[in-house]
Design a protein around this motif. Structure first.
Motif, short mmCIF file in Angstrom:
data_model
loop_
_atom_site.label_atom_id
_atom_site.label_comp_id
_atom_site.label_asym_id
_atom_site.label_seq_id
_atom_site.Cartn_x
_atom_site.Cartn_y
_atom_site.Cartn_z
N UNK A 174 -13.69 -29.05 -24.71
CA UNK A 174 -12.32 -28.52 -25.65
C UNK A 174 -12.54 -27.41 -25.98
N UNK A 175 -12.19 -26.39 -25.12
CA UNK A 175 -12.39 -24.72 -25.43
C UNK A 175 -11.42 -24.62 -26.38
N UNK A 176 -11.76 -23.58 -27.31
CA UNK A 176 -10.86 -22.94 -28.33
C UNK A 176 -9.69 -22.34 -27.89
N UNK A 177 -8.54 -21.97 -28.28
CA UNK A 177 -7.56 -21.27 -27.65
C UNK A 177 -8.11 -19.60 -27.62
N UNK A 193 -12.03 -17.47 -18.27
CA UNK A 193 -11.85 -18.70 -18.78
C UNK A 193 -10.77 -19.58 -18.41
N UNK A 194 -9.75 -19.13 -17.41
CA UNK A 194 -8.61 -19.90 -16.93
C UNK A 194 -9.15 -20.89 -15.89
N UNK A 195 -9.99 -20.03 -14.98
CA UNK A 195 -10.60 -20.99 -13.81
C UNK A 195 -11.68 -21.85 -14.54
N UNK A 196 -12.40 -21.72 -15.68
CA UNK A 196 -13.06 -22.83 -16.09
C UNK A 196 -12.28 -23.87 -16.90
N UNK A 197 -11.09 -23.44 -17.43
CA UNK A 197 -10.27 -24.42 -17.89
C UNK A 197 -10.01 -25.33 -16.82
N UNK A 198 -9.28 -24.81 -16.08
CA UNK A 198 -8.55 -25.57 -14.78
C UNK A 198 -9.85 -26.45 -14.11
N UNK A 199 -10.96 -25.94 -14.05
CA UNK A 199 -11.96 -26.90 -13.35
C UNK A 199 -12.19 -28.13 -14.29
N UNK A 200 -12.49 -27.73 -15.50
CA UNK A 200 -12.41 -28.76 -16.57
C UNK A 200 -11.59 -29.72 -16.64
N UNK A 201 -10.36 -29.17 -16.44
CA UNK A 201 -9.06 -30.43 -16.69
C UNK A 201 -9.26 -31.37 -15.33
N UNK A 202 -9.52 -30.80 -14.13
CA UNK A 202 -9.81 -31.45 -13.05
C UNK A 202 -10.75 -32.49 -12.99
N UNK A 209 -19.23 -21.70 -2.29
CA UNK A 209 -19.93 -20.25 -2.86
C UNK A 209 -21.17 -21.05 -3.66
N UNK A 210 -22.13 -20.19 -4.38
CA UNK A 210 -23.14 -20.77 -4.89
C UNK A 210 -22.59 -21.21 -6.50
N UNK A 211 -23.46 -22.02 -7.12
CA UNK A 211 -23.18 -22.25 -8.26
C UNK A 211 -23.02 -21.26 -9.30
N UNK A 212 -24.09 -20.24 -9.16
CA UNK A 212 -24.47 -18.87 -9.85
C UNK A 212 -22.96 -18.17 -9.88
N UNK A 213 -22.43 -18.07 -8.78
CA UNK A 213 -21.50 -17.25 -8.37
C UNK A 213 -20.16 -17.76 -9.16
N UNK A 214 -20.00 -18.91 -9.06
CA UNK A 214 -18.85 -19.71 -9.95
C UNK A 214 -19.09 -19.32 -11.65
N UNK A 215 -20.37 -19.78 -11.95
CA UNK A 215 -20.69 -19.36 -13.31
C UNK A 215 -20.45 -18.07 -13.71
N UNK A 216 -20.82 -17.35 -12.76
CA UNK A 216 -20.41 -15.79 -13.20
C UNK A 216 -19.04 -15.45 -13.55
N UNK A 217 -18.19 -16.18 -12.61
CA UNK A 217 -16.69 -15.92 -12.48
C UNK A 217 -16.22 -16.57 -13.76
#
Length: 273
Positions: free
Chosen positions: A16-19, A26-35, A49-57
């Motif tokens: 539950x990320x804060x506003x 942070x939007x790509x992260x929120x969408x992935x979490x929501x999915x 892509x690699x996991x590390x590349x997505x983490x960096x995004x």
């Protein structure tokens, strides 16, 4: 889309990320979490892509290229509004003059002020606002119907204040709509002082935090047929508004709330007739 539980988090395990002011990361992260996708599954199986590349995004260390962004939109099955939101977040934020500067430009324009007065005479609530929904100037009927708004001048902040509890008939719906609008607007103008002010005021607000965390929905504008139902703070009578927004310039919008008779009033007139 797979339903394999190994590739998905359980709802209770999502963060539950804060506003926060929307960014591409942070939007790509929120969408992935929501999915409900794990980072491994999203990176390797959906985006190739690699996991590390997505983490960096997601942490804001990298900006995805245009092709990768379209792959994210496709892989996460985003609707057109979320796709537009991500595309806006990938490019530079739109610049916006401070509210005080815009307000002086509006109040110093006799044509604009005369238009507000004309709308007031027609019974319409009207205000010039900036793109982050700060009031630059308004007419008397608008001021009368929005007690407490003058304290901050920010419609988003006012929506979540106690002032709207006795006014908005369907307040949960309106707050959810306001949150989705805030997400779209502040993403576009994410470097503006108006955006920082919105999150400064609303970030600690419990109600806003709860509404923000419910989903990742984004809305642009409002269909005039989506009526707003309220209780007029002066008369105490129910009133329904049709809301329209038109651009006066790149930085100034005209907000008009056109009242229509409540069902009780319409029935009363039919009976009298």
């Amino acid at each position: 889309m797979t339903s394999d539980p190994e590739h998905r988090r359980s709802p209770g395990s999502r963060h539950a990320l804060p506003p926060r002011v929307p960014t591409i990361g942070n939007t790509v992260r929120r969408i992935r979490d929501e999915r409900g996708y794990t980072r491994d599954y999203a990176a390797v199986m959906l985006l190739k892509i690699s996991r590390s590349y997505l983490r960096d995004i997601e942490r804001g260390r990298r900006i995805p290229g245009a092709d990768l962004l379209e792959l994210i939109i496709l892989g996460y099955r985003l609707d057109s509004t979320l796709a537009r939101h991500l595309r806006e977040l990938r490019v530079a934020a739109v610049a916006l003059d401070p509210t005080a500067v815009l307000a002086r430009a509006v109040t110093g324009n006799p044509v604009l002020i005369a238009h507000l007065q004309s709308l007031n005479q027609r019974g319409e609530l009207a205000a010039y606002i900036d793109p982050v929904w700060n009031v630059l100037a308004c007419n008397e009927k608008f001021r009368e119907a929005t007690p407490g708004l003058e304290r901050t001048g920010s419609i988003p902040v006012w929506m979540f204040s106690t002032h709207t509890k006795p006014i908005l008939t369907d307040r949960p719906y309106e707050l959810a709509y306001a949150t989705a609008s805030i997400r779209a607007i502040t993403g576009c103008f994410r470097n503006a002082e108006q955006t920082r002010a919105v999150f400064h005021h609303l970030g600690p607000d419990t109600e806003f935090r709860a509404t923000w965390s419910e989903d990742v929905r984004v809305v642009y504008g409002r269909d005039p047929s989506a009526l707003m139902h309220a209780i007029h703070p002066v008369t105490g009578l129910p009133v329904t508004y049709s809301l329209t927004i038109t651009s006066q310039s790149e930085s100034v919008l005209l907000l008009i709330l056109s009242p229509s008779p409540s069902p009780e009033d319409a029935t009363s007139r039919e009976t009298d007739g």
